[in-house]
Design a protein around this motif. Structure first.
Motif, PDB file in Angstrom:
ATOM      1  N   LEU A  67     -13.144   5.338   4.661  1.00 17.47           N
ATOM      2  CA  LEU A  67     -12.842   6.320   3.741  1.00 17.47           C
ATOM      3  C   LEU A  67     -11.910   5.698   2.441  1.00 17.47           C
ATOM      4  CD1 LEU A  67     -12.686   9.277   2.628  1.00 17.47           C
ATOM      5  CD2 LEU A  67     -10.612   9.370   4.117  1.00 17.47           C
ATOM      6  N   VAL A  68     -12.550   5.556   1.442  1.00 16.68           N
ATOM      7  CA  VAL A  68     -11.687   4.985   0.119  1.00 16.68           C
ATOM      8  C   VAL A  68     -11.265   6.012  -0.696  1.00 16.68           C
ATOM      9  CG1 VAL A  68     -12.074   3.484  -1.772  1.00 16.68           C
ATOM     10  CG2 VAL A  68     -13.240   2.947   0.476  1.00 16.68           C
ATOM     11  N   VAL A  69     -10.042   6.075  -0.956  1.00 16.39           N
ATOM     12  CA  VAL A  69      -9.523   6.994  -1.762  1.00 16.39           C
ATOM     13  C   VAL A  69      -8.709   6.177  -3.261  1.00 16.39           C
ATOM     14  CG1 VAL A  69      -9.171   8.940  -0.164  1.00 16.39           C
ATOM     15  CG2 VAL A  69      -7.388   7.434  -0.643  1.00 16.39           C
ATOM     16  N   VAL A  70      -8.602   7.011  -4.110  1.00 10.51           N
ATOM     17  CA  VAL A  70      -7.619   6.642  -5.255  1.00 10.51           C
ATOM     18  C   VAL A  70      -6.276   7.419  -5.090  1.00 10.51           C
ATOM     19  CG1 VAL A  70      -7.246   6.657  -7.667  1.00 10.51           C
ATOM     20  CG2 VAL A  70      -9.485   6.054  -6.893  1.00 10.51           C
ATOM     21  N   ARG A  71      -5.053   6.805  -5.158  1.00  5.05           N
ATOM     22  CA  ARG A  71      -3.809   7.750  -4.983  1.00  5.05           C
ATOM     23  C   ARG A  71      -2.780   7.181  -5.688  1.00  5.05           C
ATOM     24  NH1 ARG A  71      -0.411   5.480  -1.355  1.00  5.05           N
ATOM     25  NH2 ARG A  71      -1.311   4.316   0.407  1.00  5.05           N
ATOM     26  N   GLY A  72      -1.705   7.803  -5.972  1.00  8.00           N
ATOM     27  CA  GLY A  72      -0.637   7.035  -6.446  1.00  8.00           C
ATOM     28  C   GLY A  72       0.274   6.573  -5.271  1.00  8.00           C
ATOM     29  N   PRO A  73       1.276   5.832  -5.464  1.00  9.43           N
ATOM     30  CA  PRO A  73       2.223   5.172  -4.626  1.00  9.43           C
ATOM     31  C   PRO A  73       2.895   6.281  -3.627  1.00  9.43           C
ATOM     32  CG  PRO A  73       3.114   4.949  -6.620  1.00  9.43           C
ATOM     33  CD  PRO A  73       1.944   5.702  -6.999  1.00  9.43           C
ATOM     34  N   LEU A  74       3.117   5.800  -2.293  1.00  3.42           N
ATOM     35  CA  LEU A  74       3.952   6.503  -1.398  1.00  3.42           C
ATOM     36  C   LEU A  74       5.101   5.409  -0.895  1.00  3.42           C
ATOM     37  CD1 LEU A  74       1.080   8.110   0.611  1.00  3.42           C
ATOM     38  CD2 LEU A  74       2.511   9.085  -1.194  1.00  3.42           C
ATOM     39  N   PRO A  75       6.218   6.214  -0.369  1.00  2.83           N
ATOM     40  CA  PRO A  75       7.330   5.594  -0.191  1.00  2.83           C
ATOM     41  C   PRO A  75       6.998   4.411   1.101  1.00  2.83           C
ATOM     42  CG  PRO A  75       8.010   7.981  -0.555  1.00  2.83           C
ATOM     43  CD  PRO A  75       6.673   7.855  -0.608  1.00  2.83           C
ATOM     44  N   GLY A  76       7.272   3.443   1.097  1.00  5.20           N
ATOM     45  CA  GLY A  76       7.052   2.522   2.223  1.00  5.20           C
ATOM     46  C   GLY A  76       5.509   1.705   2.065  1.00  5.20           C
ATOM     47  N   ASP A  77       5.054   2.085   0.948  1.00  2.00           N
ATOM     48  CA  ASP A  77       3.728   1.386   0.882  1.00  2.00           C
ATOM     49  C   ASP A  77       3.820  -0.289   1.170  1.00  2.00           C
ATOM     50  OD1 ASP A  77       1.578   3.471   0.725  1.00  2.00           O
ATOM     51  OD2 ASP A  77       1.716   3.519  -1.567  1.00  2.00           O
ATOM     52  N   ARG A  78       3.029  -0.796   1.845  1.00  2.63           N
ATOM     53  CA  ARG A  78       2.907  -2.356   2.047  1.00  2.63           C
ATOM     54  C   ARG A  78       1.359  -2.827   1.969  1.00  2.63           C
ATOM     55  NH1 ARG A  78       7.654  -4.226   4.589  1.00  2.63           N
ATOM     56  NH2 ARG A  78       6.427  -6.006   5.296  1.00  2.63           N
ATOM     57  N   PHE A  79       1.402  -4.128   1.555  1.00  2.00           N
ATOM     58  CA  PHE A  79       0.279  -4.564   1.539  1.00  2.00           C
ATOM     59  C   PHE A  79       0.246  -6.081   1.345  1.00  2.00           C
ATOM     60  CE2 PHE A  79       0.857  -4.695  -2.990  1.00  2.00           C
ATOM     61  CZ  PHE A  79      -0.090  -5.721  -3.396  1.00  2.00           C
ATOM     62  N   ARG A  80      -0.701  -6.966   1.515  1.00  2.00           N
ATOM     63  CA  ARG A  80      -0.708  -8.341   1.483  1.00  2.00           C
ATOM     64  C   ARG A  80      -1.387  -8.880   0.172  1.00  2.00           C
ATOM     65  NH1 ARG A  80      -3.143 -13.061   5.610  1.00  2.00           N
ATOM     66  NH2 ARG A  80      -2.656 -14.621   4.198  1.00  2.00           N
ATOM     67  N   PRO A  81      -0.735  -9.004  -0.911  1.00  2.00           N
ATOM     68  CA  PRO A  81      -1.229  -9.485  -2.021  1.00  2.00           C
ATOM     69  C   PRO A  81      -2.087 -10.847  -1.768  1.00  2.00           C
ATOM     70  CG  PRO A  81       1.303  -8.961  -2.359  1.00  2.00           C
ATOM     71  CD  PRO A  81       0.929  -8.989  -0.912  1.00  2.00           C
ATOM     72  N   LEU A  82      -3.054 -11.045  -2.707  1.00  2.00           N
ATOM     73  CA  LEU A  82      -3.901 -12.150  -2.490  1.00  2.00           C
ATOM     74  C   LEU A  82      -3.036 -13.255  -2.558  1.00  2.00           C
ATOM     75  CD1 LEU A  82      -7.092 -12.746  -2.540  1.00  2.00           C
ATOM     76  CD2 LEU A  82      -6.974 -12.985  -5.218  1.00  2.00           C
ATOM     77  N   GLY A  83      -3.402 -14.086  -1.779  1.00  2.00           N
ATOM     78  CA  GLY A  83      -2.619 -15.335  -1.588  1.00  2.00           C
ATOM     79  C   GLY A  83      -1.250 -15.355  -1.006  1.00  2.00           C
ATOM     80  N   ALA A  84      -0.917 -14.318  -0.851  1.00  2.00           N
ATOM     81  CA  ALA A  84       0.682 -14.084  -0.241  1.00  2.00           C
ATOM     82  C   ALA A  84       0.325 -14.694   1.450  1.00  2.00           C
ATOM     83  CB  ALA A  84       1.283 -12.848  -0.488  1.00  2.00           C
ATOM     84  N   PRO A  85       1.615 -14.967   1.678  1.00  2.00           N
ATOM     85  CA  PRO A  85       1.773 -15.478   3.237  1.00  2.00           C
ATOM     86  C   PRO A  85       1.585 -14.233   4.235  1.00  2.00           C
ATOM     87  CG  PRO A  85       3.712 -15.895   2.302  1.00  2.00           C
ATOM     88  CD  PRO A  85       2.854 -15.460   1.171  1.00  2.00           C
TER      89      PRO A  85
END
Length: 163
Positions: A67-85
């Motif tokens: 399920l793909v959605v477009v949304r605004g940020p939520l408190p506590g959002d996390r992700f692994r940016p491209l190239g990050a460890p």
């Protein structure tokens, strides 16, 4: 009221009003959705091209299976940016990229099954990396919603005869 953003100082009159983000909107792949005056598109492409980072990203289609959605940020959002460890807080990425605090609530995220895939106009998540085993590529793009931005004219096509 005075406000400091990195190396700049702003003086403003009146109280600052928080503007709520629009609700999450589903993004079909392929397809498009409208969110907060912008159009986000997902379209399969045959080849990777160097993206215009401020408005597009190319990702491995496997990261958009769900399920793909477009949304605004939520408190506590996390992700692994491209190239990050490893994974990082979205807030920390914004600070590193010097995104002004007042602009953050209106930033778009493309999210699949709760995982951030693209911080629109800034960075792609590691899981969207295009690698030698990538079989299908999806181009994600962000453009102004011309239907909402331009006054409606006879025929609904605006100037220049767009269809």
């Amino acid at each position: 009221r005075a406000r400091k953003e990195y190396d700049r100082l702003f003086v403003e009159r009146g109280a600052r009003m928080a503007v709520p983000s629009p609700a999450a909107a589903p993004l079909p792949v392929p397809g498009e959705t409208r969110w907060g005056g912008l159009v986000v598109r997902a379209e399969p492409v045959c080849h990777y091209a160097a993206p215009e980072v401020s408005r597009e990203a190319f990702v491995d289609a496997r990261c958009l299976e769900g399920l793909v959605v477009v949304r605004g940020p939520l408190p506590g959002d996390r992700f692994r940016p491209l190239g990050a460890p490893g994974a990082r807080k979205l807030q920390d990425v914004w600070v590193d990229l010097k995104v002004p605090a007042r602009d953050r609530p209106s930033r778009l995220l493309v999210v699949c099954d709760g995982r951030i895939v693209w911080v629109c106009g800034l960075t792609v998540a590691e899981e969207g990396r295009i690698s030698p085993d990538t079989e299908r590529i999806v181009r994600l793009s962000l453009n102004p919603d011309r239907e909402r931005a331009e006054p409606e004219t006879t025929g609904g096509h605006g100037e220049g005869g767009r269809t």
